[in-house]
Design a protein around this motif. Structure first.
Motif, PDB file in Angstrom:
ATOM      1  N   LYS A   1      -6.087 -32.203   0.517  1.00  0.00           N
ATOM      2  CA  LYS A   1      -5.656 -33.509   0.004  1.00  0.00           C
ATOM      3  C   LYS A   1      -4.714 -33.330  -1.177  1.00  0.00           C
ATOM      4  N   GLY A   2      -4.617 -32.096  -1.660  1.00  0.00           N
ATOM      5  CA  GLY A   2      -3.676 -31.805  -2.748  1.00  0.00           C
ATOM      6  C   GLY A   2      -2.242 -31.847  -2.246  1.00  0.00           C
ATOM      7  N   LYS A   3      -1.322 -31.821  -3.186  1.00  0.00           N
ATOM      8  CA  LYS A   3       0.106 -31.871  -2.832  1.00  0.00           C
ATOM      9  C   LYS A   3       0.537 -30.527  -2.222  1.00  0.00           C
ATOM     10  N   PRO A   4       1.609 -30.543  -1.449  1.00  0.00           N
ATOM     11  CA  PRO A   4       2.073 -29.285  -0.841  1.00  0.00           C
ATOM     12  C   PRO A   4       2.613 -28.306  -1.884  1.00  0.00           C
ATOM     13  N   GLU A   5       2.526 -27.055  -1.571  1.00  0.00           N
ATOM     14  CA  GLU A   5       3.111 -26.020  -2.425  1.00  0.00           C
ATOM     15  C   GLU A   5       3.350 -24.803  -1.549  1.00  0.00           C
ATOM     16  N   ASP A   6       4.505 -24.169  -1.723  1.00  0.00           N
ATOM     17  CA  ASP A   6       4.836 -23.044  -0.851  1.00  0.00           C
ATOM     18  C   ASP A   6       4.317 -21.741  -1.441  1.00  0.00           C
ATOM     19  N   ARG A   7       3.330 -21.165  -0.785  1.00  0.00           N
ATOM     20  CA  ARG A   7       2.807 -19.871  -1.220  1.00  0.00           C
ATOM     21  C   ARG A   7       2.750 -18.923  -0.025  1.00  0.00           C
ATOM     22  N   PHE A   8       3.696 -19.037   0.857  1.00  0.00           N
ATOM     23  CA  PHE A   8       3.564 -18.327   2.128  1.00  0.00           C
ATOM     24  C   PHE A   8       4.562 -17.192   2.326  1.00  0.00           C
ATOM     25  N   SER A   9       5.237 -16.789   1.240  1.00  0.00           N
ATOM     26  CA  SER A   9       6.192 -15.692   1.404  1.00  0.00           C
ATOM     27  C   SER A   9       5.510 -14.363   1.075  1.00  0.00           C
ATOM     28  N   ARG A  10       6.186 -13.258   1.348  1.00  0.00           N
ATOM     29  CA  ARG A  10       5.769 -11.898   0.954  1.00  0.00           C
ATOM     30  C   ARG A  10       4.347 -11.543   1.387  1.00  0.00           C
ATOM     31  N   TRP A  11       4.086 -11.654   2.678  1.00  0.00           N
ATOM     32  CA  TRP A  11       2.739 -11.359   3.188  1.00  0.00           C
ATOM     33  C   TRP A  11       2.231  -9.958   2.848  1.00  0.00           C
ATOM     34  N   PRO A  12       3.081  -8.907   2.981  1.00  0.00           N
ATOM     35  CA  PRO A  12       2.539  -7.570   2.675  1.00  0.00           C
ATOM     36  C   PRO A  12       2.024  -7.480   1.230  1.00  0.00           C
ATOM     37  N   ASP A  13       2.765  -8.102   0.290  1.00  0.00           N
ATOM     38  CA  ASP A  13       2.326  -8.076  -1.108  1.00  0.00           C
ATOM     39  C   ASP A  13       1.008  -8.826  -1.274  1.00  0.00           C
TER      40      ASP A  13
ATOM     41  N   VAL B   1      -1.375  -9.170   1.019  1.00  0.00           N
ATOM     42  CA  VAL B   1      -2.463  -8.342   1.536  1.00  0.00           C
ATOM     43  C   VAL B   1      -2.811  -7.258   0.514  1.00  0.00           C
ATOM     44  N   LYS B   2      -1.779  -6.682  -0.074  1.00  0.00           N
ATOM     45  CA  LYS B   2      -1.984  -5.634  -1.068  1.00  0.00           C
ATOM     46  C   LYS B   2      -2.774  -6.194  -2.264  1.00  0.00           C
ATOM     47  N   SER B   3      -2.426  -7.395  -2.682  1.00  0.00           N
ATOM     48  CA  SER B   3      -3.146  -8.035  -3.791  1.00  0.00           C
ATOM     49  C   SER B   3      -4.634  -8.112  -3.508  1.00  0.00           C
TER      50      SER B   3
ATOM     51  N   LEU C   1      -6.366  -6.255  -1.483  1.00  0.00           N
ATOM     52  CA  LEU C   1      -6.977  -4.918  -1.498  1.00  0.00           C
ATOM     53  C   LEU C   1      -7.228  -4.453  -2.932  1.00  0.00           C
ATOM     54  N   VAL C   2      -6.217  -4.657  -3.783  1.00  0.00           N
ATOM     55  CA  VAL C   2      -6.332  -4.137  -5.147  1.00  0.00           C
ATOM     56  C   VAL C   2      -7.277  -4.991  -5.995  1.00  0.00           C
ATOM     57  N   PHE C   3      -7.106  -6.304  -5.914  1.00  0.00           N
ATOM     58  CA  PHE C   3      -7.806  -7.165  -6.863  1.00  0.00           C
ATOM     59  C   PHE C   3      -9.127  -7.726  -6.340  1.00  0.00           C
ATOM     60  N   VAL C   4      -9.308  -7.741  -5.017  1.00  0.00           N
ATOM     61  CA  VAL C   4     -10.607  -8.176  -4.506  1.00  0.00           C
ATOM     62  C   VAL C   4     -11.456  -6.939  -4.227  1.00  0.00           C
ATOM     63  N   PHE C   5     -11.002  -6.100  -3.306  1.00  0.00           N
ATOM     64  CA  PHE C   5     -11.833  -4.952  -2.940  1.00  0.00           C
ATOM     65  C   PHE C   5     -11.804  -3.869  -4.017  1.00  0.00           C
ATOM     66  N   GLY C   6     -10.661  -3.732  -4.688  1.00  0.00           N
ATOM     67  CA  GLY C   6     -10.591  -2.766  -5.785  1.00  0.00           C
ATOM     68  C   GLY C   6     -11.099  -3.351  -7.092  1.00  0.00           C
ATOM     69  N   GLN C   7     -11.234  -4.681  -7.171  1.00  0.00           N
ATOM     70  CA  GLN C   7     -11.758  -5.351  -8.370  1.00  0.00           C
ATOM     71  C   GLN C   7     -10.971  -4.952  -9.625  1.00  0.00           C
ATOM     72  N   ALA C   8      -9.646  -4.752  -9.459  1.00  0.00           N
ATOM     73  CA  ALA C   8      -8.860  -4.171 -10.545  1.00  0.00           C
ATOM     74  C   ALA C   8      -8.981  -4.960 -11.853  1.00  0.00           C
ATOM     75  N   ARG C   9      -8.838  -6.284 -11.786  1.00  0.00           N
ATOM     76  CA  ARG C   9      -8.887  -7.044 -13.035  1.00  0.00           C
ATOM     77  C   ARG C   9     -10.304  -7.176 -13.559  1.00  0.00           C
ATOM     78  N   VAL C  10     -11.264  -7.226 -12.629  1.00  0.00           N
ATOM     79  CA  VAL C  10     -12.668  -7.325 -13.035  1.00  0.00           C
ATOM     80  C   VAL C  10     -13.029  -6.103 -13.875  1.00  0.00           C
ATOM     81  N   LEU C  11     -12.540  -4.948 -13.436  1.00  0.00           N
ATOM     82  CA  LEU C  11     -12.890  -3.689 -14.095  1.00  0.00           C
ATOM     83  C   LEU C  11     -12.133  -3.455 -15.395  1.00  0.00           C
ATOM     84  N   ALA C  12     -11.247  -4.406 -15.746  1.00  0.00           N
ATOM     85  CA  ALA C  12     -10.501  -4.237 -16.990  1.00  0.00           C
ATOM     86  C   ALA C  12     -11.411  -4.316 -18.202  1.00  0.00           C
ATOM     87  N   GLN C  13     -12.605  -4.838 -18.011  1.00  0.00           N
ATOM     88  CA  GLN C  13     -13.565  -4.887 -19.114  1.00  0.00           C
ATOM     89  C   GLN C  13     -14.862  -4.214 -18.664  1.00  0.00           C
TER      90      GLN C  13
END
Lengths: 656, 263
Positions: free
Chosen positions: A32-44, A46-48, A50-62
């Motif tokens: 129900k929110g307004k449209p926004e384009d976030r659909f470019s750069r799929w490989p990046d 997917v990489k995000s 892997l790094v930030f969810v499965f690798g927990q990169a930002r979580v582990l910063a502390q």
């Protein structure tokens, strides 16, 4: 199929169906929110993940993030085990080893066994931390937050115990079920249980059923608790902003019948902004980094997101029915909160699932300024001055180039074609302290024989401040006016001494069809020294400390260049602030705060200057005229006018 | 209630004013123009009265000035005024207070009015006469330099304050009346964007002297501007330097006596 198998199948299917319906419901609310384009750069993207969810990169910063890492991976492995167990109840011969071999399945069993113990330890540490150390991050104005956290931790604790109960009794009933090598802790559990005088078979079934029923309950409870982040965080990381940090959306003023601009209701947000609300883990890292929160202002980015999610959850049915929902401004997020933000971006830098707080705040400011014309009174003259005289102060536009008198500086209107356009900016043009920086810059440019020019009276406020104050209409007028002027001349680069100008030319002017390489003076000066066009003669030899401006360091990753210049000037490395580089602490001037009163709590600039005093360094350097003004003012208020604050250009000019 | 607010286009308060070579006016090249700041208080007060009275109350902006004043009228309409009358006529260039008042009186009579708000003076020539001449021509009461304004509930009279040396003067006046506004009366609002959008469609009725029935420029003022002169240049600052303070003082006294002849 056994009665038990049938029962678990029915319950399992029912729970999965209910869960799917809940997720679908949340998805429909989001859309129900307004449209926004976030659909470019799929490989990046997917990489995000892997790094930030499965690798927990930002979580582990502390350090506390290790706890989350354990629970996250523990959850994955143990859920795999739960799934196997449920399937084996339905299809008796089912086991992973049939598909992946006994050894691989054994490794999974081992991981479950080890993570189970780790999770138990983790929960104890987490509870101790929450109740005995009371970290700043976990301060909340909502008692439910703690209740919920404790409830969930307790639930996980019980789940793990039940898992060992299941396995321990399982081993007693069927000794060859697991290899001792792969399930050391389960064997330990079976030892303990073997001493209990109970019906092992019955106990095994009770443990199993309790475990699975809690899992099912958990599945249905997640979407309505803070653990909704399990659903929200992965897509939120996937759809994160891959472009420059904090770039504000461009508003469209084509529709002359529009009655409303900006965000005042939940559904004025885009779908991605609503997804942000699902993604919040309530870890509070944003809050612990927020200069407003740390100086007793009413804003906490965490609370803002928490309150918005609360409102979304209570209004979700109304939103789906396209009904009238209450205004979130100022009912859910107060005007004081909205105006407290310096847009420094520290919250977004910290956020593990990449929530974008600043755009939301600016969107709400846009509503207040453009639609309601409601904002702190001291902002009105600033807007007026920018409109009429293209600068935030009450200086006539025609006096913009007065500081150039006697300096023999080439004007773009005379030269037409040149290499570098030096964008002096409002502070450099009008503020007496800023003019000193500009004069140092002119001297350096001349010494190194740079082919440059300035715009003089043709230059207008770059629009950055107006934009962050929510006055998009005024910002666009300024931006468009400047673009018309810039297009008249032929040059290769824009040079700014102000990180705000730098950021706006670099990432925001392109939204309006103007792209030109932009360079900050700290980068440019280092370049001149490296090319030998500027000779460093001698060293000042003092201790020095550099303060990273938010829009230079955090927003634009320019952190080494200023330090390199200063190391050349003083012949030694600097003494760093504890909070430095991307984690620097705002001076308090961003987001238009430079022109607003700061009457609540400690002044942000004073808090930062006190950090400088503690370092025990001789010189404080900035590379941003806003930071300069804030620190000089703070030094006066603190009666520490002996603290000399200088710009990097001023330092370099002394040794060249 | 029919509310009239007067608006004049004046050079920006921060603008650098230069007299033209002929001494007949100021140099207009590169000048920024704004709504006379005191007129903003008038517009705001007009809007507040309309909001209080409600019904079919209407705020009409009346401006006499060049074509370029349209942009500023739009700003007043964006703040919330309902419509505007803009008198544009080359004959009215550099019009004196009497001429301005005569033209404005004609327009205001045509429009009809219950109350008129204007600035206490225009910051360009600082004459502060139009409101008084206008009050005479329309034969209505005037209260000048108002810092408070309160309309009675029946809308027939108003209570006002003027800030004077050491205190406030309270007035009560019957309406219609003309009120000239001072800083402090209110905080003029900042136009909202929907306001700006709507203002583009509001009516600005352009009128010439002929439209108003004048055959020539209305005359009658007894005073006229003969010439505009730049300010004399201020003298140069001289710093007396000497080794000993006593010598410096002696030299300073000598200069004050012999050169500037003030002692």
């Amino acid at each position: 199929m056994s009665i038990e198998g049938t029962a678990i199948l029915v319950i399992f299917v029912a729970v999965l169906t209910a869960f799917t319906l809940i997720v679908r419901h949340l998805y429909r609310v989001m859309m129900k929110g307004k449209p926004e384009d976030r659909f470019s750069r799929w490989p990046d993207r997917v990489k995000s993940v892997l790094v930030f969810v499965f690798g927990q990169a930002r979580v582990l910063a502390q350090p506390a993030g290790i706890g989350h890492f354990i629970i996250f991976w523990g959850f994955i492995f143990i859920t795999l085990g739960t799934l196997e167990n449920i399937l084996s109840m339905i299809i008796p011969a089912f086991s992973y080893s049939r598909f992946i071999g006994a050894d691989a399945a054994g490794i999974i069993v081992l991981l479950q066994d080890v993570f189970g113990i780790l999770v138990i330890g983790d929960i104890i540490v987490s509870l101790v931390r929450r109740f005995f150390f009371k970290p700043l991050r976990l301060e909340s104005d909502d008692p439910k937050t703690t209740e919920e956290a404790v409830f969930i931790l307790a639930l996980i604790f019980v789940l793990i115990l039940l898992m060992y109960g299941m396995r321990g009794t399982g081993i007693l009933l069927e000794p060859n079920r697991y290899s001792r090598l792969y399930a050391p802790f389960s064997f330990y559990a079976s030892n303990i249980i073997s001493h209990w005088n109970i019906n092992m078979h019955l106990a095994n079934r009770i443990f199993t059923w309790c475990h699975h029923l809690i899992i099912f309950f958990f599945l249905l409870y997640i979407p309505f608790s803070k653990h909704i982040h399990i659903l929200g965080a992965i897509p939120n990381v996937f759809f994160r902003n891959l472009g420059p940090m904090g770039t504000l959306s461009r508003m469209d003023f084509e529709d002359e019948d529009a009655e409303k601009f900006g965000v005042s209701k939940l559904t004025d947000f885009t779908w991605k902004q609503i997804l942000d609300l699902y993604a919040c883990t309530e870890c509070g890292r944003c809050q612990a980094a927020c200069p407003a929160y740390l100086t007793e202002k009413p804003l906490s980015p965490y609370r803002m997101i928490h309150h918005l999610r609360g409102e979304l959850m209570s209004e979700r049915k109304m939103i789906l029915a396209d009904g009238e929902t209450p205004d979130i401004v100022p009912d859910t997020v107060t005007e004081d909160e909205i105006w407290s933000c310096t847009t420094c971006g520290a919250c977004m830098q910290e956020c593990p699932p990449f929530i974008e707080h600043v755009q939301k705040i600016v969107d709400m400011r846009r509503y207040l300024v453009l639609t309601e014309s409601r904002f702190p009174q001291e902002m009105q003259p600033v807007f007026r001055n920018m409109e009429v005289n293209y600068n935030p102060w009450a200086f006539g536009y025609a006096s913009r180039a007065d500081w150039l008198d006697g300096l023999d500086v080439p004007l773009a209107s005379d030269k037409k074609r040149f290499d570098v356009l030096y964008w002096v900016g409002c502070v450099g043009s009008f503020d007496s302290r800023g003019q000193k920086i500009a004069r140092a810059m002119i001297e350096l440019l001349k010494k190194s024989g740079v082919d440059f020019a300035v715009l003089g009276v043709e230059e207008r406020c770059c629009g950055e401040t107006a934009r962050r104050m929510g006055n998009e209409y005024l910002a666009q007028m300024l931006i468009e006016g400047n673009i018309d002027t810039l297009k008249k001349y032929q040059f290769n680069r824009i040079l700014t001494t102000c990180p705000h100008g730098l950021n706006t030319f670099k990432v925001e002017y392109p939204q309006f069809g103007y792209e030109k390489p932009v360079v900050h003076h700290t980068q440019f000066l280092l370049e001149l020294v490296r090319e030998g066009r500027l000779k460093v003669k001698g060293e000042l030899g003092h201790d020095w400390t550099y303060h990273d401006s938010c829009y230079l360091g955090r927003y634009n990753s320019i952190m080494d260049e200023p330090r390199e210049v200063l190391a050349l000037v003083h012949g030694r490395d600097g003494k760093e602030f504890e909070r430095n580089r991307k984690r620097s602490f705002c001076c308090g001037a961003g987001g238009g705060r430079m022109w607003m009163e700061e009457n609540t709590g400690t002044k942000i600039s004073e808090a930062r200057l006190r950090e400088f005093v503690e370092i025990g360094s001789d010189h404080l350097y900035t590379a941003c005229p806003f930071c300069m003004t804030m620190f000089e003012d703070a030094a006066k208020v603190m009666d520490r006018e002996d603290i000399e604050v200088e710009d990097i250009a001023e330092a370099l000019v002394k040794v060249t | 209630m029919k509310i009239i607010t007067l608006l004049k286009r004046v050079p920006d308060t921060e603008a650098r004013i230069l007299i033209n070579q002929e001494g007949t006016g100021i140099r207009e090249d590169g000048l920024k123009y704004v709504i006379n700041p005191y007129d903003e208080y008038a517009i705001e007060e007009g809007l507040k009265v309309r909001e209080k009275v409600g019904g079919d109350s209407k705020v009409t902006v009346v401006t006499m000035g060049p074509e370029e004043a349209t942009e500023l009228i739009r700003t007043a309409l964006a703040m919330g005024a309902d419509d505007a009358v803009h008198i544009v006529d080359p004959l009215l260039e550099n019009a004196g207070p009497f001429t301005s008042a005569a033209v404005l009186a004609k327009v205001i009579e045509e429009e009809g009015f219950d109350i008129i708000f204007c600035g206490k003076q225009a910051i360009d020539d600082d004459m502060a006469q139009v409101q008084t001449i206008l009050a005479e021509m329309l034969d209505i009461p005037q209260v000048n330099v108002a810092t408070e304004f309160e309309l009675s509930d029946d809308g027939k009279k108003a209570v006002l304050s003027r800030r004077i040396e050491g205190g406030d003067e309270k007035y009560e006046t019957a309406l219609p009346a003309i009120i000239s506004c001072e800083k402090g009366l209110n905080e003029p609002r900042y136009a909202s964007l929907p306001g700006i959008m709507k203002a583009k469609k509001k009516e600005i009725r352009k009128k010439t002297l002929a439209d108003l029935g004048f055959e020539t420029k209305p005359q009658g003022g007894r005073a006229e501007i003969v010439r505009w002169l730049p300010l004399p240049k201020s003298g140069e600052c001289k710093i007396v330097e000497a080794e000993e303070l006593q010598d410096a003082v002696k030299e300073l006294v000598r200069l004050l006596r012999e050169e500037s002849k003030v002692l």
